[in-house]
Design a protein around this motif. Sequence first.
Motif, PDB file in Angstrom:
ATOM      1  N   GLN A 149      -1.619   3.793   0.964  1.00  0.00           N
ATOM      2  CA  GLN A 149      -0.289   3.236   1.209  1.00  0.00           C
ATOM      3  C   GLN A 149       0.051   3.129   2.691  1.00  0.00           C
ATOM      4  OE1 GLN A 149       2.863   4.771  -1.148  1.00  0.00           O
ATOM      5  NE2 GLN A 149       1.848   4.289  -3.069  1.00  0.00           N
ATOM      6  N   TYR A 198      -2.050  -4.967  -4.302  1.00  0.00           N
ATOM      7  CA  TYR A 198      -0.820  -4.215  -4.552  1.00  0.00           C
ATOM      8  C   TYR A 198      -1.022  -3.262  -5.734  1.00  0.00           C
ATOM      9  CZ  TYR A 198       4.002  -3.138  -5.759  1.00  0.00           C
ATOM     10  OH  TYR A 198       5.159  -2.484  -6.058  1.00  0.00           O
ATOM     11  N   ASN A 201      -2.562  -0.164  -5.067  1.00  0.00           N
ATOM     12  CA  ASN A 201      -1.749   0.739  -4.255  1.00  0.00           C
ATOM     13  C   ASN A 201      -1.561   0.309  -2.802  1.00  0.00           C
ATOM     14  OD1 ASN A 201      -0.074   2.837  -4.596  1.00  0.00           O
ATOM     15  ND2 ASN A 201      -1.669   4.424  -4.719  1.00  0.00           N
ATOM     16  N   ARG A 203       0.120  -1.419   0.231  1.00  0.00           N
ATOM     17  CA  ARG A 203       1.521  -1.796   0.437  1.00  0.00           C
ATOM     18  C   ARG A 203       1.709  -2.692   1.658  1.00  0.00           C
ATOM     19  NH1 ARG A 203       1.430  -1.020  -3.896  1.00  0.00           N
ATOM     20  NH2 ARG A 203       2.639   0.347  -5.264  1.00  0.00           N
ATOM     21  N   LYS A 204       0.893  -2.495   2.676  1.00  0.00           N
ATOM     22  CA  LYS A 204       1.034  -3.301   3.898  1.00  0.00           C
ATOM     23  C   LYS A 204      -0.124  -4.295   3.984  1.00  0.00           C
ATOM     24  CE  LYS A 204       3.499   0.314   6.351  1.00  0.00           C
ATOM     25  NZ  LYS A 204       4.025   0.591   7.683  1.00  0.00           N
ATOM     26  N   ASP A 265       8.491  -3.014  -3.069  1.00  0.00           N
ATOM     27  CA  ASP A 265       8.093  -2.090  -1.997  1.00  0.00           C
ATOM     28  C   ASP A 265       6.828  -2.541  -1.260  1.00  0.00           C
ATOM     29  OD1 ASP A 265       6.476  -1.659  -4.157  1.00  0.00           O
ATOM     30  OD2 ASP A 265       6.395   0.517  -3.918  1.00  0.00           O
ATOM     31  N   ALA A 266       6.484  -3.818  -1.419  1.00  0.00           N
ATOM     32  CA  ALA A 266       5.338  -4.337  -0.662  1.00  0.00           C
ATOM     33  C   ALA A 266       5.820  -4.882   0.675  1.00  0.00           C
ATOM     34  CB  ALA A 266       4.661  -5.450  -1.452  1.00  0.00           C
ATOM     35  N   GLN A 267       4.957  -4.856   1.667  1.00  0.00           N
ATOM     36  CA  GLN A 267       5.274  -5.456   2.958  1.00  0.00           C
ATOM     37  C   GLN A 267       4.154  -6.439   3.281  1.00  0.00           C
ATOM     38  OE1 GLN A 267       6.781  -2.559   5.923  1.00  0.00           O
ATOM     39  NE2 GLN A 267       6.181  -1.016   4.447  1.00  0.00           N
ATOM     40  N   ALA A 363       9.311   0.440   3.851  1.00  0.00           N
ATOM     41  CA  ALA A 363       9.622  -0.680   2.957  1.00  0.00           C
ATOM     42  C   ALA A 363      11.090  -1.085   3.061  1.00  0.00           C
ATOM     43  CB  ALA A 363       9.277  -0.319   1.521  1.00  0.00           C
TER      44      ALA A 363
END
Length: 373
Positions: A149, A198, A201, A203-204, A265-267, A363
């Motif tokens: 993450q 995603y 797991n 996220r960025k 909550d993804a970027q 996030a």
Amino acid sequence: MTMSNLNLLLLSFFFITLARCGGETQNNSSVSALFILGDSSVNCGNNGLFSNFLHDRSSIYPCVGFETRLLPDLLGDKLGLPMIPPFYGQNGSIEGLLSGLNFGSSQATIINTGNLAFQALNHQLRQLYETLQMLQMQLGQTKSSNLVQSSLFYISLGKDDYIQLFLHKFSSLRHKYSGGAFAHILVQQMIRVVKDLYNANARKIIVIGIGPLGCAPRALWESYNSTAHTNADDRHCVQEINELILQYNAMLSEHLLELNYELFDAQIVFCDVYQGMLQIINNPKRYGFSDVRRACCGLGRYGGMVGCVSKEMACDDPSLHVWWDFYNPTQGVNSLLANWTWSGQPSHLCQPIDIKHLASSSAEHFNRAARSD
Ligand SMILES: *[C@@H]1O[C@H](CO)[C@@H](O)[C@H](O)[C@H]1NC(C)=O
Ligand SMILES: *[C@@H]1O[C@H](CO)[C@@H](O)[C@H](O)[C@H]1NC(C)=O
Ligand SMILES: *[C@@H]1O[C@H](CO)[C@@H](O)[C@H](O)[C@H]1NC(C)=O
Ligand SMILES: *[C@@H]1O[C@H](CO)[C@@H](O)[C@H](O)[C@H]1NC(C)=O
Ligand SMILES: CC(=O)N[C@H]1CO[C@H](CO)[C@@H](O)[C@@H]1O
């Protein structure tokens, strides 16, 4: 604690604070690792069991004899990460994985082609899954989940889909699909890969668009070669090709920005290197370049007839050239793109935020930035 110790403590606190608040180069990067997927924009040909054997030899960009720093390497430096090793170059130790891996292959496509000389994105994705599984087995669920993450996932490919599948003289796809329909197929596939990441797991996620292929030496040469040699010589770029790329980049960035809403909550950041490179091509002197058309390493008009197959073919001063070979920019261009995608100065190439901010943002913060965009 003695007085002098306390002074020392206060003093170092002061300097740390100073450093934190300080100038341009400071950053709050909390990125653990960088995992890279892509084509020759991320790998110069040293990753693959059979890469030398299968490579179509249009270029051996430029692992041989050159200290190569491609865009993700330069961004890795800015993040304070060690050199990210290629997947096939790792020694199997867990330490070798902790700061990331480069799964890129110098010839890679978004869609499966069935052509062994081109590695499909799905193939790289499977290797990434295996790596993440290994991290989980070795570190345990919680630690590996934290690592993943707080890592950046970087995807940069697509030009080989256009060059080999769509623009190729003998391509059947070109007759089957319009430019828009082809772009749509590629974008759907990219969106699926981002969703898969995603679900694993991540996220960025950074997605890099395709550069201005129509301005590349090979495209100029092909255009020159297929016309009557009259006024084609004056062309800076082949507009028909650039329009296809622009259409793809626009569609991709739009879908990616939508994903940021869907996956709360993804970027996900899209970086438009096309615009950056065009800025350089249109104002070469401002950035210290004098040749925007001719490849530093290649033969024939624009260096676009025979690719870079030995380092002896290279020009004396690559820093004057925008293009290194048929389709790849020089390191000078990559350094500028690294600065611009990192800080947004002087050009914002990334949306909704720059990579420097992605590296440190949570996030919630990201969502505020994305929504105020
Ligand atoms: C670093 O983070 C702190 C607190 O999160 C913030 O106030 C500061 O502006 C950030 N500095 C930079 C250079 O981004
Ligand atoms: C493998 O690579 C890691 C980091 O790159 C290094 O720390 C480690 O010593 C290497 N192990 C072996 C057995 O070579
Ligand atoms: C284009 O290049 C090929 C191979 O070098 C050559 O055979 C052909 O005659 C050229 N076509 C034109 C129109 O110049
Ligand atoms: C990129 O930014 C760094 C740090 O601000 C600077 O030293 C360097 O000259 C810049 N590189 C280019 C190619 O402009
Ligand atoms: C551009 C820049 O200053 N990057 C730095 C960010 O922070 C890491 C870790 O402190 C440094 O190693 C980088 O050099």
